[in-house]
Design a protein around this motif. Structure first.
Motif, PDB file in Angstrom:
ATOM      1  N   LEU A  11       0.723  -1.141   0.067  1.00 51.28           N
ATOM      2  CA  LEU A  11       0.002   0.099  -0.005  1.00 51.28           C
ATOM      3  C   LEU A  11       0.616   1.221   0.113  1.00 51.28           C
ATOM      4  N   PRO A  13       2.958   2.721  -2.112  1.00 51.45           N
ATOM      5  CA  PRO A  13       3.058   3.860  -3.056  1.00 51.45           C
ATOM      6  C   PRO A  13       1.797   4.676  -3.142  1.00 51.45           C
ATOM      7  N   ALA A  14       0.654   4.131  -2.628  1.00 50.05           N
ATOM      8  CA  ALA A  14      -0.586   5.072  -2.664  1.00 50.05           C
ATOM      9  C   ALA A  14      -0.593   5.874  -1.563  1.00 50.05           C
ATOM     10  N   LEU A  15      -0.202   5.450  -0.469  1.00 48.02           N
ATOM     11  CA  LEU A  15      -0.311   6.038   0.931  1.00 48.02           C
ATOM     12  C   LEU A  15       0.677   7.257   1.103  1.00 48.02           C
ATOM     13  N   ARG A  17       1.593   9.050  -1.339  1.00 47.04           N
ATOM     14  CA  ARG A  17       1.025   9.987  -2.229  1.00 47.04           C
ATOM     15  C   ARG A  17       0.283  10.940  -1.254  1.00 47.04           C
ATOM     16  N   GLN A  18      -0.522  10.586  -0.248  1.00 45.05           N
ATOM     17  CA  GLN A  18      -1.391  11.332   0.504  1.00 45.05           C
ATOM     18  C   GLN A  18      -0.753  12.073   1.765  1.00 45.05           C
ATOM     19  N   GLN A  65      -8.248   6.320   3.826  1.00 41.19           N
ATOM     20  CA  GLN A  65      -7.352   6.391   2.554  1.00 41.19           C
ATOM     21  C   GLN A  65      -6.800   5.004   2.475  1.00 41.19           C
ATOM     22  N   LYS A  68      -9.429   2.878   0.355  1.00 38.24           N
ATOM     23  CA  LYS A  68      -9.265   3.341  -1.055  1.00 38.24           C
ATOM     24  C   LYS A  68      -7.797   2.681  -1.590  1.00 38.24           C
ATOM     25  N   ALA A  69      -6.912   2.735  -0.700  1.00 40.60           N
ATOM     26  CA  ALA A  69      -5.503   2.112  -1.344  1.00 40.60           C
ATOM     27  C   ALA A  69      -5.655   0.519  -1.590  1.00 40.60           C
ATOM     28  N   GLU A  72      -7.864  -0.127  -4.694  1.00 39.22           N
ATOM     29  CA  GLU A  72      -7.110   0.308  -5.917  1.00 39.22           C
ATOM     30  C   GLU A  72      -6.103  -0.470  -6.629  1.00 39.22           C
ATOM     31  N   LEU A  73      -5.117  -0.770  -5.574  1.00 37.26           N
ATOM     32  CA  LEU A  73      -4.133  -1.505  -5.708  1.00 37.26           C
ATOM     33  C   LEU A  73      -4.054  -3.070  -5.521  1.00 37.26           C
TER      34      LEU A  73
END
Length: 321
Positions: A11, A13-15, A17-18, A65, A68-69, A72-73
Motif C-alpha cells: 500500500l 505507493p498510494a499512501l 502520495r497522500q 485512505q 481506497k488504497a 485500488e492497488l
C-alpha cells in the motif's frame, strides 16, 4: 506481523502520495495499523483515537485512505478466479462436479442515507447495504458486487452484475463441459433458492422432496456452505461489518470491498483465526439478523434437464464423489 508488513509495502505507493493531507510523523505502518484496528473491532472513533494518540478526524480520514488504497492497488490482484481447474477439482472433491464457485448475498448494517432511505430497509426492518460474492472451494472471494440497497432482492442484484452477463455469454469460465448422462454440462456456480436456475447456475430443489432430490440438495448444500462460511469468517475478522456503519453510502462500499480483499489476503497467508472472534461476532450480529431469501421459481428447460440428470447420476453413483 509478516502479513502486516507485506500489506504496508503493497500500500505504500498510494499512501505516500497522500502525505500532504496527514501530519508529519504518521507513517504508512501507523496508518495501516489504525485502519486495521478500526475495521477489526466494533470500537468507536474516539476509542481508536485514544488507542493511537491521534485526532478523531484523523482516524476517519486514515480508514478511508487505507480502504481506497486497498481497493485500488490490491483488489485486481487478490480477487481473481485464479486457477479454475484447481477450483473445479476442489468442489468435485466435496461432491459436486464441474463447479466453479458458490454465490450468496449478505447484508451490512448502515445508517439511513439522505435520499431514498426506504430502499435501504431490508425485510428484517433495518437499514443495510447488500454484498454479493462468488467464492472458490476454499472460501476466498473471486468476484464481489457491493452497494445495492438492502431492500433489493438477491436475484435482481445478480441479474444486474457483470458476473451475470459474463456467465450468460459463456465467457467467465473456460468452455469446459462434461457429459452427465446424455446432457452436456458447462462449469456451473451454486446458489440458494433465491437465485434463478440456469444452465450455468444450479440451486437446490424445494417443496416435497423424494430421496434423489434430498441427495442432490445435500451435495449442493455441502459445497455451497463455503460461501456462508466465508461471510462468517469475513465478519468475525472485520467486525466493523457487523455494526451499523456511520459512513456515507459512497464510502461504505469501499470499506466493504477492502474488507473482502483483506479476507482473501489473510486467508491465503494462513493467518490465525481465533474462536473468541466468532463468539464476539455472534454477540454483535444478534442485533442485525440476516433477511430470509425468497424463492425464485423461474427456470430454463436446459437448466432443468441438467439438474435432473445430475440428480439421477448422484443417485446411481455415477456422479463425482
Amino acid at each position: 506481523m509478516r502479513t502486516f508488513m507485506e500489506l504496508c509495502d503493497l500500500l505504500s505507493p498510494a499512501l505516500k502520495r497522500q502525505n500532504t493531507k496527514m501530519r508529519a510523523g504518521l507513517t504508512v505502518e501507523k496508518r495501516v495499523a489504525i485502519a486495521l484496528w478500526k475495521l477489526a473491532t466494533p470500537e468507536s472513533y474516539q476509542s481508536v483515537r485514544n488507542q493511537f494518540g491521534v485526532g478523531k478526524s484523523t482516524v476517519g480520514t486514515t480508514v478511508m485512505q487505507v480502504a481506497k488504497a486497498i481497493t485500488e492497488l490490491l483488489l485486481p490482484k487478490v480477487m481473481t478466479r485464479g486457477n479454475v481447474q484447481v477450483i473445479v477439482d476442489g468442489f468435485a472433491a466435496m461432491g459436486f462436479p464441474n463447479c466453479g464457485g458458490a454465490i450468496d448475498g449478505t447484508h451490512i448494517p448502515s445508517l439511513a442515507p439522505d435520499h431514498q432511505g426506504s430502499q435501504y430497509i431490508n425485510r428484517k426492518g433495518y437499514f443495510s447495504m447488500a454484498l454479493q460474492a462468488l467464492v472458490d472451494h476454499k472460501g476466498c472471494f473471486t468476484n464481489i458486487n457491493v452497494g445495492w440497497p438492502g431492500r433489493v432482492h438477491d436475484a435482481r442484484i445478480f441479474r444486474n452484475t457483470s458476473l451475470f452477463k459474463w456467465l450468460q455469454q459463456g465467457i467467465y469460465f473456460p468452455e469446459q463441459k462434461i457429459t452427465v448422462g446424455d446432457v452436456d454440462m458447462p462449469i456451473v456456480i451454486l446458489g440458494d433458492p433465491a437465485y434463478p436456475l440456469m444452465p450455468w447456475l444450479m440451486k437446490s430443489y424445494t417443496g416435497s422432496l423424494d430421496s434423489s432430490q434430498v441427495l442432490f440438495n445435500y451435495r449442493l448444500s455441502k459445497c455451497r456452505m463455503v460461501v456462508e462460511c466465508a461471510f462468517g469468517r469475513l465478519k468475525c475478522h472485520w467486525c466493523t461489518l457487523l455494526t451499523r456503519s456511520d459512513l456515507t453510502e459512497t464510502n461504505i462500499p469501499i470499506v466493504i470491498a477492502a474488507c473482502c480483499v483483506l479476507h482473501n489476503l489473510f486467508e491465503s497467508r494462513g493467518e490465525t483465526f481465533m474462536a473468541v472472534w466468532e463468539v464476539e461476532a455472534n454477540r454483535l450480529s444478534a442485533d442485525y439478523v440476516q433477511p430470509d431469501t425468497r424463492v425464485i421459481r423461474r427456470a430454463q428447460q436446459e437448466a432443468l434437464r441438467i439438474r435432473e440428470t445430475l440428480k439421477t447420476s448422484f443417485m446411481t453413483g455415477q456422479g463425482t464423489v
